[in-house]
Scaffold this active site. Structure first.
Site, short mmCIF file in Angstrom:
data_model
loop_
_atom_site.label_atom_id
_atom_site.label_comp_id
_atom_site.label_asym_id
_atom_site.label_seq_id
_atom_site.Cartn_x
_atom_site.Cartn_y
_atom_site.Cartn_z
N THR A 19 0.85 -1.19 0.00
CA THR A 19 0.00 0.00 0.00
C THR A 19 0.89 1.24 0.00
O THR A 19 2.00 1.21 0.50
CB THR A 19 -0.87 -0.05 1.27
OG1 THR A 19 -1.86 -1.04 1.08
CG2 THR A 19 -1.51 1.28 1.61
N GLY B 128 -10.62 -2.84 3.12
CA GLY B 128 -9.68 -2.83 4.23
C GLY B 128 -9.72 -1.54 5.02
O GLY B 128 -10.70 -0.79 5.00
N ASP B 129 -8.62 -1.27 5.72
CA ASP B 129 -8.56 -0.11 6.61
C ASP B 129 -8.33 1.21 5.89
O ASP B 129 -8.63 2.27 6.44
CB ASP B 129 -7.43 -0.31 7.63
CG ASP B 129 -6.08 -0.50 6.95
OD1 ASP B 129 -6.02 -1.26 5.95
OD2 ASP B 129 -5.09 0.10 7.40
N GLY C 42 -0.91 -2.41 6.44
CA GLY C 42 -0.84 -3.64 7.22
C GLY C 42 -2.10 -4.46 7.07
O GLY C 42 -2.86 -4.26 6.12
N1 ASP Z 1 -3.94 -2.17 4.70
C1 ASP Z 1 -4.24 -2.66 3.39
C2 ASP Z 1 -5.56 -3.39 3.43
O1 ASP Z 1 -5.81 -4.13 4.37
C3 ASP Z 1 -3.21 -3.56 2.86
C4 ASP Z 1 -1.87 -2.94 2.78
O2 ASP Z 1 -1.46 -2.21 3.67
O3 ASP Z 1 -1.19 -3.20 1.78
O4 ASP Z 1 -6.31 -3.26 2.49
#
Ligand code: ASP
Length: 351
Positions: free
Chosen positions: A216, A246-247, A269
């Site tokens: 990300t 996601g977050d 994450g």
């Molecule tokens: N946090 C991102 C998600 O869960 C993934 C990432 O950080 O690459 O969508």
């Protein structure tokens, strides 16, 4: 954590913008990440290591140039993130990971710390720069979060570039999906329409052996007017299903900024855990209570880890102090302020 200074880059930036020797509080500050995860030195060839550092430096300088000239933290964030969205090294825009159905579904968010305005998008499939779509939601819609086809339609109505979904395809991420599905005995979908024939794979750099990392991208900034802002963009997680989000676009989880609290945060994450730990918002609460950007960040990534989620964060506080924290062996990252030269790093132990 302190970083090894890249002497050449530092010298170049010093030439471009002489640093005021007596400056104690930075007039502006900028930090970026390109994802955290299991990133060991043995995973990256010298060429791959150099490619990541060059790419981070390019994105960092694009944002820094805007801040140095008195531009806004939002413009700096968008410029840097768009560069990383265009770069197939990162899991955002072109180079995003695939869903179990073999699609790229993109999430992004941006937040303006001055007035807590924010925009978020989830599940985009045709908008080239999801971060620009998030910003358009913030500035030109009455809403905060748009999803799916409606979000792409809105982005198109704002004049944002639309692309065929195959634009986001990379062989490396496709192979990542195949491995993910094979390990779980799940069916492997056919290659997406418009993807290059399988034989073209050799034209792309080989993926690091260990794909247990996130990729990300995100940026946080303090501009010369004192405005903090944060932005994050992602393809999510390999093999995600059922419209998973996601977050990243969940404000307070993967992205948050507040002048009032004196913080801007972008996370990367295990999104499922970062949402539940409200990582970005809690970092701001800790900073408002007096914690340093790095201590606040580490406390919150540790908290997410206590639930079972790995990852990292970048933070800038109201005094322009950047901080990095992670519970992984690496995070692609970089920082620069008006009083400190640019530095980029990959591995957790880099000084
Ligand atoms: N946090 C991102 C998600 O869960 C993934 C990432 O950080 O690459 O969508």
């Amino acid at each position: 954590m302190t970083f090894r200074v890249l002497a050449g880059l530092a010298a170049a930036l010093t030439l471009a913008a002489p640093v005021a020797a007596q400056e104690t509080t930075p007039r502006w500050a900028f930090a970026i990440h390109g994802g955290a995860g299991v990133i060991e030195r043995a995973d990256l060839s010298p060429e791959q290591d150099a490619a990541y550092r060059a790419s981070l430096s390019r994105a960092l300088e694009a944002g820094a140039a805007i801040l140095r000239d008195g531009g806004s933290s939002l413009d700096a964030i968008q410029a840097a993130i768009q560069i990383m969205e265009d770069d197939p090294l990162f899991n955002a825009g072109r180079g995003a990971v695939f869903t179990a159905e073999g699609r790229n579904e993109l999430d992004a968010a941006v937040m303006n710390g001055r007035d807590l305005s924010a925009g978020a998008v989830a599940g985009l499939t045709t908008t080239r720069h999801p971060i620009a779509a998030a910003r358009a939601v913030m500035e030109n819609s009455p809403h905060v979060m748009l999803i799916g086809q409606g979000a792409d339609t809105f982005a198109a109505s704002q004049g944002l570039e639309q692309v065929d979904p195959s634009y986001f395809f990379t062989e490396r991420r496709w192979r990542g999906l195949e491995n993910f599905l094979r390990e779980r005995n799940l069916p492997i979908p056919s290659r997406p329409a418009g993807a290059p024939a399988a034989g073209m794979a050799s034209l792309e750099p080989a993926p690091p052996l260990n794909e247990r990392k996130f990729g990300t991208v995100g940026a946080v900034a303090l501009d010369q007017s004192g405005t903090l802002a944060a932005g994050t963009s992602t393809g999510g997680t390999t093999g995600k299903r059922w419209g998973r989000v996601g977050d990243v676009p969940v404000l307070g989880a993967g992205t948050y900024a507040s002048n009032r609290d004196g913080c801007a945060v972008s996370a990367t994450g295990d999104g499922e855990f970062y949402i539940r730990a409200t990582v970005a918002r809690d970092i701001c609460t800790r900073i408002a209570a007096g914690a340093s950007s790095e201590d606040a960040g580490q406390a919150e990534v540790d908290d997410a880890l206590s639930l079972g989620g790995y990852g990292g964060v970048i933070v800038v506080d109201g005094n322009g102090v950047p901080g990095f924290a992670m519970t992984t062996s690496g995070m692609y990252r970089g920082a620069v302020t008006s009083s400190e030269p640019a530095r980029v790093a990959i591995y957790a132990d880099e000084q």
